[in-house]
Design a protein around this motif. Structure first.
Motif, PDB file in Angstrom:
ATOM      1  N   PRO A 160       3.912   0.632  -2.562  1.00  0.00           N
ATOM      2  CA  PRO A 160       5.032   1.057  -1.709  1.00  0.00           C
ATOM      3  C   PRO A 160       6.336   0.301  -1.943  1.00  0.00           C
ATOM      4  O   PRO A 160       7.410   0.857  -1.685  1.00  0.00           O
ATOM      5  N   GLY A 161       6.270  -0.944  -2.453  1.00  0.00           N
ATOM      6  CA  GLY A 161       7.508  -1.667  -2.735  1.00  0.00           C
ATOM      7  C   GLY A 161       8.333  -1.010  -3.826  1.00  0.00           C
ATOM      8  O   GLY A 161       9.543  -1.193  -3.899  1.00  0.00           O
ATOM      9  N   TYR A 162       7.666  -0.243  -4.680  1.00  0.00           N
ATOM     10  CA  TYR A 162       8.342   0.595  -5.673  1.00  0.00           C
ATOM     11  C   TYR A 162       8.257   2.012  -5.120  1.00  0.00           C
ATOM     12  O   TYR A 162       7.259   2.697  -5.239  1.00  0.00           O
ATOM     13  N   LYS A 163       9.324   2.437  -4.454  1.00  0.00           N
ATOM     14  CA  LYS A 163       9.254   3.607  -3.581  1.00  0.00           C
ATOM     15  C   LYS A 163       8.882   4.890  -4.320  1.00  0.00           C
ATOM     16  O   LYS A 163       8.228   5.765  -3.754  1.00  0.00           O
ATOM     17  N   SER A 164       9.318   5.020  -5.561  1.00  0.00           N
ATOM     18  CA  SER A 164       9.017   6.253  -6.299  1.00  0.00           C
ATOM     19  C   SER A 164       7.526   6.471  -6.484  1.00  0.00           C
ATOM     20  O   SER A 164       7.089   7.582  -6.781  1.00  0.00           O
ATOM     21  N   SER A 165       6.725   5.416  -6.347  1.00  0.00           N
ATOM     22  CA  SER A 165       5.291   5.578  -6.575  1.00  0.00           C
ATOM     23  C   SER A 165       4.589   6.258  -5.407  1.00  0.00           C
ATOM     24  O   SER A 165       3.467   6.733  -5.551  1.00  0.00           O
ATOM     25  N   VAL A 166       5.254   6.334  -4.252  1.00  0.00           N
ATOM     26  CA  VAL A 166       4.544   6.804  -3.047  1.00  0.00           C
ATOM     27  C   VAL A 166       4.105   8.260  -3.176  1.00  0.00           C
ATOM     28  O   VAL A 166       2.952   8.601  -2.890  1.00  0.00           O
ATOM     29  N   LEU A 167       4.992   9.132  -3.630  1.00  0.00           N
ATOM     30  CA  LEU A 167       4.640  10.554  -3.761  1.00  0.00           C
ATOM     31  C   LEU A 167       4.008  10.881  -5.110  1.00  0.00           C
ATOM     32  O   LEU A 167       3.613  12.017  -5.342  1.00  0.00           O
ATOM     33  N   ARG A 168       3.945   9.915  -5.994  1.00  0.00           N
ATOM     34  CA  ARG A 168       3.497  10.213  -7.358  1.00  0.00           C
ATOM     35  C   ARG A 168       2.203   9.497  -7.715  1.00  0.00           C
ATOM     36  O   ARG A 168       1.874   9.393  -8.907  1.00  0.00           O
ATOM     37  N   SER A 169       1.494   8.997  -6.731  1.00  0.00           N
ATOM     38  CA  SER A 169       0.265   8.248  -6.976  1.00  0.00           C
ATOM     39  C   SER A 169      -0.940   9.035  -6.497  1.00  0.00           C
ATOM     40  O   SER A 169      -0.977   9.469  -5.340  1.00  0.00           O
ATOM     41  N   PRO A 170      -1.938   9.267  -7.348  1.00  0.00           N
ATOM     42  CA  PRO A 170      -3.164   9.920  -6.902  1.00  0.00           C
ATOM     43  C   PRO A 170      -3.808   9.130  -5.770  1.00  0.00           C
ATOM     44  O   PRO A 170      -3.716   7.902  -5.716  1.00  0.00           O
TER      45      PRO A 170
END
Lengths: 262, 208
Positions: free
Chosen positions: A42-52
């Motif tokens: 979550p600290g790298y916000k772009s990963s939130v919607l793009r993580s399985p």
């Protein structure tokens, strides 16, 4: 700060005989995911919607994973590893001239020969030559910012470039990426495929970077930091940095292990 | 203390970032630099096999297509042989087919396409027959470590039902996330796929 010291000190890098586990099926060593950033960070916000969110399904490697694309010198042009010259229009690019060199190894310490290494970066002002980059630092007319090389028989690669600059990005309102060069590496099988980044020794942005701090293991993070390598510099021309890249190790192959008559 | 094993550790993955095109597909970044470029066209005029188009999107947790994603595919040739020395099968190699390509998604629609051939079934080291399939590797901004999945073919129902990897997928209802749907469009064979990163239809991703 330690900079790649564990890898550089490993005595097996200089061993004449590679360590070869005696038996195997050609599969790669199980990936140690604690060495990598988690998909959902979550600290790298772009990963939130793009993580399985489901568990990955573990597959024992078959021929589909232990094979991978083979590249040769025919795929490359003569200036592909010279970022100072491969896009120069009317002079050299602006910035600190540097040489980047190192080896692609696997986890057994063996060099990975004849494998494709691709690299890309921002220019000295921190601006990428990309239609989607709108940072106010100027494009350098003489700098493309990408290159590629094949490793030699021992896994060695090198290229020449200018040191990239740090740049701001939209994560928090005042997030800055430390200077870095992106690397794409193939290895011998598709399951070794890896994209990573090289950072520079001494960069004060490293410990506060929201992307870098997603790596849970401190040593794994420090292995992305290339030390200044004065011995490899070109006097009165370029400083040098050394960056070794480690891909997954491999058990012995079908070929070595093939039963007679099979 | 026993002797230390001293294996090295794999280098940490880092996201490909939004500007991955610069290094891997510079034409999409907006400039021309290399004499020779890699592409999403895997075939030459002399490649053996049935020509197919793969066409699909990668969808995020909000239902939005990724428009900055990069996919690579790796596959066997028309008779199930990989163009790599570790493939010890007796199927015929095809020098006109490397079996690998890469594509960036369209910056507007998110559509990803490949022009390739349909691979043959693969006999693995234990003699099992594996249904025809294509390995897919996905990187993008926000993806911290490349995602591995596979594409199987909707018109290979019997082979898919017997495939040892598809049969590992539980619950079985998730197997359909790996199957590309065959259609014909203007005389061309198109296999369509959707890779969902999250949600009830989340695609099966592998730890290979």
């Amino acid at each position: 700060m330690n900079v790649q010291a564990p890898a550089l000190r490993d005595p097996r890098l200089d061993r004449p005989e590679p360590l070869t586990p005696p038996l195997g099926d050609g599969g790669f060593f199980q990936r140690d995911r604690s060495m990598h950033p988690p998909a959902h960070a979550p600290g790298y916000k772009s990963s939130v919607l793009r993580s399985p969110r489901q568990a990955l399904l573990s597959l024992e490697n078959s021929v589909s994973e232990i094979t991978g694309p083979v590249f040769g010198h025919n795929d490359l042009g003569p200036l592909d590893n010279d970022l100072i010259r491969n896009y120069a229009k009317d002079g050299d690019p602006v910035g600190e001239r540097i040489i980047v060199h190192g080896r692609v190894l696997d986890e057994t310490g063996r060099g990975v020969p004849n494998t494709l290494v691709e690299f890309w970066q921002a220019n000295a002002g921190g601006r990428y030559r990309h239609r989607k980059d709108t940072y106010l630092a100027p494009i350098d007319p003489n700098f493309g910012g990408c290159g590629r090389a094949l490793t030699d028989d021992t896994g060695q690669y090198y290229f020449r470039t200018v040191k990239p600059g740090p740049y701001p990005w939209r994560n928090y309102v005042n997030s800055w990426r430390p200077a870095h060069i992106h690397f794409s590496v193939f290895g011998s099988g598709f399951a070794q495929r890896l994209i990573t980044r090289m950072y520079f020794e001494g960069d004060p942005l490293i410990p506060v970077c929201p992307i870098l701090t997603t790596i849970p293991d401190k040593d794994a993070l420090e292995r992305l930091v290339a030390p200044l390598d004065l011995n490899a510099s070109a006097p009165f021309d370029s400083l040098a940095y050394r960056f070794d890249i480690v891909l997954r190790g491999q058990r012995s192959t079908y070929f070595e292990n093939r039963t007679a008559g099979n | 203390m026993p002797q230390p094993l001293n294996y090295l550790k794999e280098t940490a993955s880092q996201t490909a970032g939004p500007y991955v095109h610069i290094g891997l597909i510079p034409a999409m970044a907006g400039f021309d630099i290399f004499e020779k470029n890699f592409s999403n066209v895997l075939v030459t005029p002399n490649t053996q096999g049935e020509r197919i188009t793969l066409e699909g999107k990668v969808i995020d947790g909000s239902g939005t297509p990724l428009r900055d994603v990069l996919l690579e595919i790796w596959q066997a040739n028309a008779v199930g042989r990989y163009n790599h020395p570790a493939d010890r099968s007796t199927s015929a190699p095809d020098e006109e087919f490397r079996g690998w390509g890469r594509a960036g998604s369209d910056f507007e629609s998110g559509l990803v396409t490949f022009e390739t051939i349909k691979p043959g079934a693969i006999i693995d080291k234990t003699g099992r027959k594996n249904a025809p399939h294509i390995d897919v590797w996905i990187v993008a901004r926000g993806i911290n470590i490349g995602l591995n999945t596979r594409l199987y073919f909707s018109d290979q129902e019997a082979a898919n039902a017997a495939d040892p990897v598809l049969n590992l997928v539980e619950p079985a209802v998730r197997r359909k996330t790996l199957i590309a749907k065959r259609t014909e469009r203007a005389g061309k064979v198109v296999y369509s796929f959707t890779i969902n990163l999250q949600g009830p239809e989340e695609t099966v991703f592998f730890d290979v």
